[in-house]
Design a protein around this motif. Structure first.
Motif, PDB file in Angstrom:
ATOM      1  N   LEU A 102      41.415  41.029  31.141  1.00 27.20           N
ATOM      2  CA  LEU A 102      40.399  41.273  32.151  1.00 27.20           C
ATOM      3  C   LEU A 102      39.205  40.359  31.937  1.00 27.20           C
ATOM      4  N   ILE A 103      38.794  40.215  30.678  1.00 24.76           N
ATOM      5  CA  ILE A 103      37.654  39.357  30.362  1.00 24.76           C
ATOM      6  C   ILE A 103      37.967  37.905  30.715  1.00 24.76           C
ATOM      7  N   ASP A 104      39.192  37.480  30.405  1.00 20.92           N
ATOM      8  CA  ASP A 104      39.585  36.112  30.752  1.00 20.92           C
ATOM      9  C   ASP A 104      39.510  35.880  32.253  1.00 20.92           C
ATOM     10  N   GLY A 105      39.770  36.928  33.013  1.00 22.98           N
ATOM     11  CA  GLY A 105      39.746  36.795  34.463  1.00 22.98           C
ATOM     12  C   GLY A 105      38.352  36.767  35.058  1.00 22.98           C
ATOM     13  N   PHE A 106      37.342  37.149  34.256  1.00 23.02           N
ATOM     14  CA  PHE A 106      35.981  37.180  34.773  1.00 23.02           C
ATOM     15  C   PHE A 106      35.510  35.791  35.217  1.00 23.02           C
ATOM     16  N   ALA A 107      35.914  34.751  34.475  1.00 26.10           N
ATOM     17  CA  ALA A 107      35.482  33.395  34.825  1.00 26.10           C
ATOM     18  C   ALA A 107      35.983  33.023  36.218  1.00 26.10           C
ATOM     19  N   ALA A 108      37.254  33.335  36.469  1.00 23.19           N
ATOM     20  CA  ALA A 108      37.812  33.049  37.790  1.00 23.19           C
ATOM     21  C   ALA A 108      37.124  33.892  38.864  1.00 23.19           C
ATOM     22  N   ALA A 133      34.049  34.962  38.766  1.00 25.39           N
ATOM     23  CA  ALA A 133      32.709  34.405  38.968  1.00 25.39           C
ATOM     24  C   ALA A 133      32.766  33.206  39.906  1.00 25.39           C
ATOM     25  N   GLU A 134      33.770  32.372  39.714  1.00 29.42           N
ATOM     26  CA  GLU A 134      33.923  31.209  40.593  1.00 29.42           C
ATOM     27  C   GLU A 134      34.246  31.666  42.012  1.00 29.42           C
ATOM     28  N   GLY A 135      35.082  32.679  42.119  1.00 28.12           N
ATOM     29  CA  GLY A 135      35.405  33.203  43.442  1.00 28.12           C
ATOM     30  C   GLY A 135      34.183  33.751  44.151  1.00 28.12           C
ATOM     31  N   LEU A 136      33.295  34.424  43.391  1.00 28.35           N
ATOM     32  CA  LEU A 136      32.070  34.952  43.974  1.00 28.35           C
ATOM     33  C   LEU A 136      31.173  33.826  44.457  1.00 28.35           C
ATOM     34  N   LYS A 137      31.094  32.754  43.682  1.00 26.73           N
ATOM     35  CA  LYS A 137      30.288  31.597  44.098  1.00 26.73           C
ATOM     36  C   LYS A 137      30.815  31.014  45.401  1.00 26.73           C
ATOM     37  N   GLU A 138      32.146  30.908  45.506  1.00 28.58           N
ATOM     38  CA  GLU A 138      32.745  30.366  46.720  1.00 28.58           C
ATOM     39  C   GLU A 138      32.468  31.272  47.919  1.00 28.58           C
ATOM     40  N   ALA A 139      32.506  32.598  47.672  1.00 29.18           N
ATOM     41  CA  ALA A 139      32.263  33.548  48.760  1.00 29.18           C
ATOM     42  C   ALA A 139      30.833  33.469  49.278  1.00 29.18           C
ATOM     43  N   GLN A 140      29.914  32.974  48.422  1.00 25.67           N
ATOM     44  CA  GLN A 140      28.506  32.887  48.809  1.00 25.67           C
ATOM     45  C   GLN A 140      28.049  31.446  49.011  1.00 25.67           C
ATOM     46  N   ARG A 196      21.463  37.234  35.205  1.00 24.86           N
ATOM     47  CA  ARG A 196      22.089  38.037  34.163  1.00 24.86           C
ATOM     48  C   ARG A 196      22.845  39.230  34.724  1.00 24.86           C
ATOM     49  N   LYS A 197      22.441  39.686  35.910  1.00 27.65           N
ATOM     50  CA  LYS A 197      23.059  40.864  36.501  1.00 27.65           C
ATOM     51  C   LYS A 197      24.324  40.545  37.284  1.00 27.65           C
ATOM     52  N   SER A 198      24.777  39.327  37.238  1.00 27.77           N
ATOM     53  CA  SER A 198      26.001  38.975  37.939  1.00 27.77           C
ATOM     54  C   SER A 198      27.115  39.912  37.505  1.00 27.77           C
ATOM     55  N   PRO A 199      27.915  40.454  38.432  1.00 25.52           N
ATOM     56  CA  PRO A 199      28.980  41.398  38.049  1.00 25.52           C
ATOM     57  C   PRO A 199      30.054  40.769  37.171  1.00 25.52           C
ATOM     58  N   PHE A 200      30.070  39.439  37.082  1.00 25.55           N
ATOM     59  CA  PHE A 200      31.068  38.765  36.267  1.00 25.55           C
ATOM     60  C   PHE A 200      30.409  37.870  35.228  1.00 25.55           C
TER      61      PHE A 200
END
Length: 269
Positions: A206-212, A214-221, A265-269
């Motif tokens: 799950l932790i390894d997936g956080f990086a992906a 986070a990138e997905g969240l950036k793309e969504a925004q 710092r409050k980013s969910p990922f």
């Protein structure tokens, strides 16, 4: 300067208006509770579902006999929060809890942090244990108070989701010895060590997936404009924010910089 003046004069002002302050706080709490209640509002049961409610209520009494929620909370503490609390105790005190700065801020060793904690709060370990014990008792009391409402809500949900024939079959099962055993144990199974161990084994993935993520969240925004900083605010916008908040330029700049850091710092990922 305005914050300093407020900090000094606020207690004096509040002393002269204790009832008003209490009334305002009670009003705000009542409004917040009303908004929360409205957010979870449901329509009354349809006549057909209401006709099934007595049978559904009998089933819920079988599934959730009195006191089972207390057992669930106790089991949760023993199997989940107990080990977590032990880990926290073994990891030692947190410097920020005592002086407002973290270990990394000041470059202190674990031994130095422990010494600071012992000076500021010699009873920190006892305080930590008592906090956990009190929290467990408070949660058990809270669950006991919520149990009737939870049963009522579950009974209405069963009456709405199942037909009369299905409810009859469910009741027949829970009336058997096996059904009674299942009803008593099913909630406790949620904190079974084997289930918890299996879930914890997936944490690294799950932790390894956080990086992906986070990138997905950036793309969504990606198509959204960045929030403005103090320097990118137009002069008129800055003036309006100052007018609304009562902050001076330097206070506003510092506050916006701090808010931006906290948001990062409050980013969910």
């Amino acid at each position: 300067m305005k914050r300093w003046i407020f900090a000094v004069t606020a207690p004096i002002v509040l002393i002269g208006q204790p009832l008003h302050a209490e009334d305002e706080k009670a009003k705000q709490e009542a409004e917040a509770l009303a908004a929360l209640t409205e957010a979870f509002h449901v329509e009354p049961l349809a006549p057909e579902a209401r006709a099934r409610l007595p049978l559904a209520t009998e089933i819920i009494e079988q599934i959730l006999p009195d006191g089972v929620m207390n057992e669930l909370v106790g089991s949760m503490f023993d199997r989940i929060l107990g080990p977590v609390a032990k880990m926290a105790e073994l990891s030692g005190p947190k410097l920020a809890d005592y002086v407002g700065y973290s270990e990394s801020d000041l470059g202190l060793t674990d031994e130095q942090v422990a010494e600071v904690a012992a000076i500021v709060d010699p009873a920190w370990q006892v305080r930590q244990r008592r906090t956990l014990e009190f929290t467990q008792g408070a949660m058990i009391d809270a669950m006991a108070a919520m149990e009737p409402a939870m049963k009522r809500g579950m009974a209405e949900a069963y009456a709405e989701e199942f037909t009369q024939a299905e409810l009859a079959g469910i009741k027949a099962f829970f009336s058997t010895e096996v059904g009674t055993s299942y009803a008593r144990k099913s909630y406790r199974l949620s904190s079974n060590p084997r289930i918890l161990s299996a879930a914890m084994s997936e944490v690294p993935r799950l932790i390894d997936g956080f990086a992906a993520m986070a990138e997905g969240l950036k793309e969504a925004q990606a198509d959204l404009p960045a929030a403005k900083t103090f320097d990118t605010l137009h002069v008129s916008e800055r003036a309006r924010v100052r007018e609304l908040t009562g902050l001076a330029d330097e206070e506003l700049r510092l506050g916006m910089e701090t808010a931006a850091e906290q948001a990062a710092r409050k980013s969910p990922f």
